[in-house]
Design a protein around this motif. Structure first.
Motif, PDB file in Angstrom:
ATOM      1  N   GLY A  14       0.814  -1.217   0.000  1.00 27.97           N
ATOM      2  CA  GLY A  14       0.000   0.000   0.000  1.00 27.97           C
ATOM      3  C   GLY A  14       0.840   1.256   0.000  1.00 27.97           C
ATOM      4  O   GLY A  14       0.589   2.187  -0.782  1.00 27.97           O
ATOM      5  N   LEU A  15       1.858   1.311   0.864  1.00 22.21           N
ATOM      6  CA  LEU A  15       2.677   2.510   0.956  1.00 22.21           C
ATOM      7  C   LEU A  15       3.528   2.723  -0.295  1.00 22.21           C
ATOM      8  O   LEU A  15       3.707   3.861  -0.750  1.00 22.21           O
ATOM      9  CB  LEU A  15       3.588   2.422   2.191  1.00 22.21           C
ATOM     10  N   ALA A  16       4.045   1.627  -0.866  1.00 20.69           N
ATOM     11  CA  ALA A  16       4.900   1.756  -2.046  1.00 20.69           C
ATOM     12  C   ALA A  16       4.108   2.168  -3.284  1.00 20.69           C
ATOM     13  O   ALA A  16       4.670   2.726  -4.228  1.00 20.69           O
ATOM     14  CB  ALA A  16       5.629   0.436  -2.302  1.00 20.69           C
ATOM     15  N   LEU A  17       2.810   1.905  -3.291  1.00 19.33           N
ATOM     16  CA  LEU A  17       1.983   2.307  -4.429  1.00 19.33           C
ATOM     17  C   LEU A  17       1.522   3.756  -4.337  1.00 19.33           C
ATOM     18  O   LEU A  17       1.121   4.345  -5.349  1.00 19.33           O
ATOM     19  CB  LEU A  17       0.759   1.390  -4.537  1.00 19.33           C
TER      20      LEU A  17
ATOM     21  N   ALA B  55      -6.847   6.911  -6.797  1.00 20.33           N
ATOM     22  CA  ALA B  55      -5.834   5.936  -6.380  1.00 20.33           C
ATOM     23  C   ALA B  55      -5.312   6.234  -4.981  1.00 20.33           C
ATOM     24  O   ALA B  55      -4.949   5.315  -4.241  1.00 20.33           O
ATOM     25  CB  ALA B  55      -4.675   5.923  -7.376  1.00 20.33           C
ATOM     26  N   LEU B  56      -5.258   7.509  -4.597  1.00 22.45           N
ATOM     27  CA  LEU B  56      -4.811   7.840  -3.238  1.00 22.45           C
ATOM     28  C   LEU B  56      -5.678   7.139  -2.192  1.00 22.45           C
ATOM     29  O   LEU B  56      -5.164   6.612  -1.204  1.00 22.45           O
ATOM     30  CB  LEU B  56      -4.856   9.355  -3.028  1.00 22.45           C
ATOM     31  N   ALA B  57      -6.992   7.143  -2.429  1.00 18.98           N
ATOM     32  CA  ALA B  57      -7.901   6.482  -1.494  1.00 18.98           C
ATOM     33  C   ALA B  57      -7.713   4.973  -1.512  1.00 18.98           C
ATOM     34  O   ALA B  57      -7.655   4.324  -0.460  1.00 18.98           O
ATOM     35  CB  ALA B  57      -9.347   6.839  -1.831  1.00 18.98           C
ATOM     36  N   MET B  58      -7.604   4.407  -2.716  1.00 22.29           N
ATOM     37  CA  MET B  58      -7.544   2.939  -2.822  1.00 22.29           C
ATOM     38  C   MET B  58      -6.232   2.385  -2.298  1.00 22.29           C
ATOM     39  O   MET B  58      -6.215   1.384  -1.563  1.00 22.29           O
ATOM     40  CB  MET B  58      -7.754   2.535  -4.282  1.00 22.29           C
ATOM     41  N   PHE B  59      -5.104   3.003  -2.640  1.00 22.52           N
ATOM     42  CA  PHE B  59      -3.816   2.467  -2.209  1.00 22.52           C
ATOM     43  C   PHE B  59      -3.648   2.599  -0.701  1.00 22.52           C
ATOM     44  O   PHE B  59      -3.064   1.727  -0.054  1.00 22.52           O
ATOM     45  CB  PHE B  59      -2.672   3.184  -2.926  1.00 22.52           C
ATOM     46  N   ALA B  60      -4.155   3.694  -0.144  1.00 18.89           N
ATOM     47  CA  ALA B  60      -4.043   3.874   1.301  1.00 18.89           C
ATOM     48  C   ALA B  60      -4.826   2.800   2.049  1.00 18.89           C
ATOM     49  O   ALA B  60      -4.398   2.344   3.112  1.00 18.89           O
ATOM     50  CB  ALA B  60      -4.531   5.267   1.699  1.00 18.89           C
ATOM     51  N   THR B  61      -5.962   2.382   1.494  1.00 21.75           N
ATOM     52  CA  THR B  61      -6.743   1.349   2.178  1.00 21.75           C
ATOM     53  C   THR B  61      -6.023   0.003   2.173  1.00 21.75           C
ATOM     54  O   THR B  61      -6.236  -0.813   3.065  1.00 21.75           O
ATOM     55  CB  THR B  61      -8.127   1.185   1.533  1.00 21.75           C
ATOM     56  N   VAL B  62      -5.168  -0.243   1.175  1.00 17.10           N
ATOM     57  CA  VAL B  62      -4.355  -1.463   1.192  1.00 17.10           C
ATOM     58  C   VAL B  62      -3.421  -1.426   2.398  1.00 17.10           C
ATOM     59  O   VAL B  62      -3.265  -2.415   3.127  1.00 17.10           O
ATOM     60  CB  VAL B  62      -3.556  -1.611  -0.116  1.00 17.10           C
ATOM     61  N   ALA B  63      -2.789  -0.268   2.621  1.00 14.87           N
ATOM     62  CA  ALA B  63      -1.909  -0.129   3.780  1.00 14.87           C
ATOM     63  C   ALA B  63      -2.677  -0.322   5.081  1.00 14.87           C
ATOM     64  O   ALA B  63      -2.166  -0.913   6.040  1.00 14.87           O
ATOM     65  CB  ALA B  63      -1.227   1.237   3.762  1.00 14.87           C
ATOM     66  N   VAL B  64      -3.921   0.155   5.127  1.00 15.06           N
ATOM     67  CA  VAL B  64      -4.743  -0.010   6.332  1.00 15.06           C
ATOM     68  C   VAL B  64      -4.997  -1.488   6.612  1.00 15.06           C
ATOM     69  O   VAL B  64      -4.969  -1.927   7.766  1.00 15.06           O
ATOM     70  CB  VAL B  64      -6.071   0.755   6.181  1.00 15.06           C
ATOM     71  N   VAL B  65      -5.239  -2.275   5.563  1.00 18.14           N
ATOM     72  CA  VAL B  65      -5.428  -3.714   5.742  1.00 18.14           C
ATOM     73  C   VAL B  65      -4.173  -4.331   6.351  1.00 18.14           C
ATOM     74  O   VAL B  65      -4.238  -5.192   7.239  1.00 18.14           O
ATOM     75  CB  VAL B  65      -5.772  -4.395   4.405  1.00 18.14           C
ATOM     76  N   GLY B  66      -3.006  -3.884   5.887  1.00 13.54           N
ATOM     77  CA  GLY B  66      -1.759  -4.369   6.468  1.00 13.54           C
ATOM     78  C   GLY B  66      -1.634  -4.009   7.937  1.00 13.54           C
ATOM     79  O   GLY B  66      -1.195  -4.826   8.758  1.00 13.54           O
ATOM     80  N   ILE B  67      -2.026  -2.784   8.277  1.00 15.85           N
ATOM     81  CA  ILE B  67      -1.981  -2.357   9.677  1.00 15.85           C
ATOM     82  C   ILE B  67      -2.929  -3.201  10.525  1.00 15.85           C
ATOM     83  O   ILE B  67      -2.612  -3.571  11.663  1.00 15.85           O
ATOM     84  CB  ILE B  67      -2.324  -0.860   9.780  1.00 15.85           C
ATOM     85  N   GLN B  68      -4.102  -3.527   9.977  1.00 11.94           N
ATOM     86  CA  GLN B  68      -5.034  -4.397  10.695  1.00 11.94           C
ATOM     87  C   GLN B  68      -4.412  -5.762  10.956  1.00 11.94           C
ATOM     88  O   GLN B  68      -4.569  -6.345  12.038  1.00 11.94           O
ATOM     89  CB  GLN B  68      -6.320  -4.567   9.899  1.00 11.94           C
TER      90      GLN B  68
END
Length: 664
Positions: free
Chosen positions: A163-166, A370-383
């Motif tokens: 998420g962060l790298a994207l 894409a800012l919204a979508m990629f950030a949510t990937v990082a949130v899944v990782g944090i979860q």
């Protein structure tokens, strides 16, 4: 209305199990809209790889158009294979969309240039792609056996890194695109932030269907807003042909080079880590437990799609993290939506005019979404990382180092040029660099050498950690009862009676023994246990559990609020783990609107008045909102004896899920 349509049950003596939201099929209209949304979210990332490659190895515009059409066509087929499945062993059957992996860009350019560039370089690339795809396909089950080396500390780090790298990719689009960036342009900034604001506002204001198409609405409204500024160019639509069919080996028969094939195999092994992370992330989002067989099926689909890509003039494929973020953002879990997106991509690949129309979406608008979508990937990782014990400093080192290296390479991509060519394949991408570091450090700290008791105390079983069969077999009665008592909401002698049967190192037998003792318990004990379960009517209106320090302290002390906070779907056990997972347990209830909540609360109250115990439902197996309400209405009409048995079945389901989360 619910975004998913659950097929009607067949009349029978035993009601069918509800359809999981992943397998539910939305109505045709919504299916089409959701599928188009996935295509729009995916399109920019899909076409960038052929554009970069064509420019680097010297292909002309006509050849580039064919590469883009072939890429989209093959993406559609690959996505259908992954989401629908091909036979029993290919395709993970989750809402995962397939796209060309960015990891392969640099190696493919190097292979193409080494072979002379142009179509000669392209045919050598395709030879390497075919070989790597076949190797991935046949190696999938062996790679999947390495899952024990991918605990939450690794998968959470990899997902967060993805998420962060994207995000820099989204930022580059937001300022005009990587080829013509203009960070100081106020129009670009306004369109990007405006698109993001539209997505957020729609999700805040609307419910149901409109909330789930927020990204699509943002893209459409952002594109319309860009028209007055001359940023929407439709000339490509008129210049493109109506039909453009990609044929196998269009650029010539593939050429095979050992060095090229080996470098592409390395790429596919690296992307296997990304695929594993995406599969775990998607499983977490949609509420399906992912195991070794699931990862093997996903990797086989990657291998099959990559081999097909080499034949149909395309490239290596992997699960697209962009669309994982979209699933999280929209909460539409149906894999058939991704299959519909695959159909649309096939059509776009066959109709260049359609592809040109989609390509007309301006870069700043795509970047804002894409800012919204990629950030949510990082949130899944944090979860996922929330499950990690950070009191163990080794986990801090694994996560911190993985994230640090990933962001270092992402922010300073040219640093890879200081390395030999073979190392650039691995460390030329922030995603792969961070993933390799996290995996390597996990192996170093947890799977190699002799660990000192001073550095790593012997584990003590706790309700918010997983335990192994060997640990369970060595427990005394008090330890065993304390651990497995957390599978139930109230005090019970079931675990103590199971322990009295004698030790067992087989988790399946132990799980079955716990359920047998539950059903064999005296009726009075069963009724007392039922009374301790949270009332579903109160649960839908209750505030979120307190996960702060005070809440965790209450959870550790075993206070009633902590136990009730564990929810009714059985995702967690007692203690701090119960509070930590409680929000996820209630995720399905969050989709209920105000009217649904009122109706469910009324049904639960009527149920308790009639039967004398709470309405107990295993939410993880309950299906969508319509299925949950229908289940509550139907159960209210049953005779008391039947509902006593039904409540025990639901308790057994809850305990079963908690057991699966607890025992590894």
């Amino acid at each position: 209305m619910s975004p998913l349509r659950v097929p009607r049950r067949r009349p029978s003596a035993e009601p069918d199990q509800p359809v999981h939201p992943v397998d539910a099929v939305p109505p045709p209209g919504r299916l089409a809209v959701y599928g188009i949304q996935h295509v729009l979210a995916f399109y920019a990332g899909a076409v960038i790889v052929p554009i970069l490659l064509a420019n680097a190895i010297g292909l002309d515009e006509r050849q580039l158009i064919h590469l883009i059409n072939a890429d989209l066509f093959t993406c559609g087929i690959a996505s259908i294979i992954q989401s629908v499945g091909l036979g029993r062993r290919i395709g993970v059957r989750l809402p995962l969309l397939q796209g060309v992996t960015f990891t392969a860009v640099s190696p493919m350019i190097a292979i193409g240039l080494a072979a002379g560039g142009g179509t000669e370089g392209l045919t050598t690339i395709y030879g390497a792609v075919i070989v790597a795809g076949l190797v991935t396909f046949f190696a999938a089950p062996y790679v999947a056996r390495l899952l024990r080396f991918f605990p939450p500390v690794v998968t959470g780090t990899v997902i967060t890194v993805i998420g962060l790298a994207l995000l820099p990719v989204a930022a580059a689009d937001a300022v005009g695109g990587a080829n013509a960036p203009d960070p100081g342009n106020p129009v670009y900034l306004g369109l990007a932030l405006g698109t993001l604001a539209v997505i957020v506002l729609i999700q805040r204001i609307f419910r149901g269907f409109l909330a789930t198409v927020a990204v699509l609405a943002g893209l459409v409204l952002g594109t319309l807003a860009a028209v007055p500024f001359g940023l929407v160019d439709l000339s490509g639509v008129g210049e493109s042909a109506w039909v453009g069919v990609t044929t196998p080996f269009h650029f010539g028969w593939p050429q095979f080079s050992l060095a090229a094939a080996l470098s592409m195999i390395v790429v596919m092994m690296i992307t296997a880590v990304e695929t594993t992370g995406d599969v775990f992330a998607t499983g977490e989002i949609v509420g399906k437990k992912v195991g070794r067989d699931d990862v093997a099926r996903a990797l086989r689909a990657d291998g099959a799609a990559t081999t097909l890509g080499g034949v149909l003039n395309s490239f290596p494929y992997t699960c697209f993290a962009e669309n994982v973020g979209l699933v999280r953002l929209t909460r539409v879990s149906s894999r058939w939506v991704v299959a519909a997106a695959g159909v649309f991509m096939i059509v776009i690949g066959l109709v260049p005019k359609a592809g040109a129309l989609v390509a007309a979406v301006p870069h700043p608008v795509l970047g804002g979404a894409a800012l919204a979508m990629f950030a949510t990937v990082a949130v899944v990782g944090i979860q996922t990382l929330s499950k990690v014990d950070f009191t163990d400093h080794r986990n801090v080192v694994v996560v911190g180092s993985g994230l640090g290296v990933a962001l270092f390479v992402t922010v300073e991509p040219d640093v890879a040029t200081a390395l030999p060519g073979w190392a650039q394949i691995v460390l030329g991408s922030g995603i792969t660099a961070g993933s390799v570091v996290a995996i390597g450090l996990n192996l170093l700290f947890f799977h190699t050498g002799r660990r000192s008791p001073v550095q790593e105390p012997a584990p003590t079983p706790a309700a918010d950690t997983t335990v192994g069969a060997a640990q369970i077999a060595g427990m005394d009665r008090a330890q065993f009862a304390g651990l497995f008592g957390g599978l139930f909401e109230g005090p019970t002698d079931v675990p103590a009676r199971v322990h009295a049967r004698g030790p067992s190192d087989d988790p399946a037998q132990l799980r079955a023994a716990l359920q047998e003792e539950l059903f064999a318990a005296p009726v009075g004990e069963q009724r007392e246990l039922m009374a301790h379960y949270p009332d579903l009517g109160g649960l839908v209106t209750a505030p979120e559990p307190d996960t702060g320090p005070a809440g965790r302290d209450r959870a550790r002390s075993g206070d009633a609020p902590a136990r009730a906070g564990a929810g009714t779907d059985g995702s967690a056990v007692t203690g701090a783990g119960a509070v930590r997972i409680a929000s996820r347990d209630r995720a399905g209830l969050a989709l209920l609107d105000a009217d649904d909540r009122t109706e469910l609360a009324g049904l639960a109250t009527a149920y308790r008045e009639r039967f004398g115990f709470p309405l107990i439902v295993c939410l993880r197996d309950a299906g969508d909102r319509a299925a949950l309400l229908a289940c509550a209405r139907r159960r209210l009409t049953h005779p008391p004896a039947q509902e006593h048995a039904a409540a025990l079945v639901e308790i057994a389901k809850v305990a079963g899920h908690r057991f699966d989360d607890l025992v590894r």
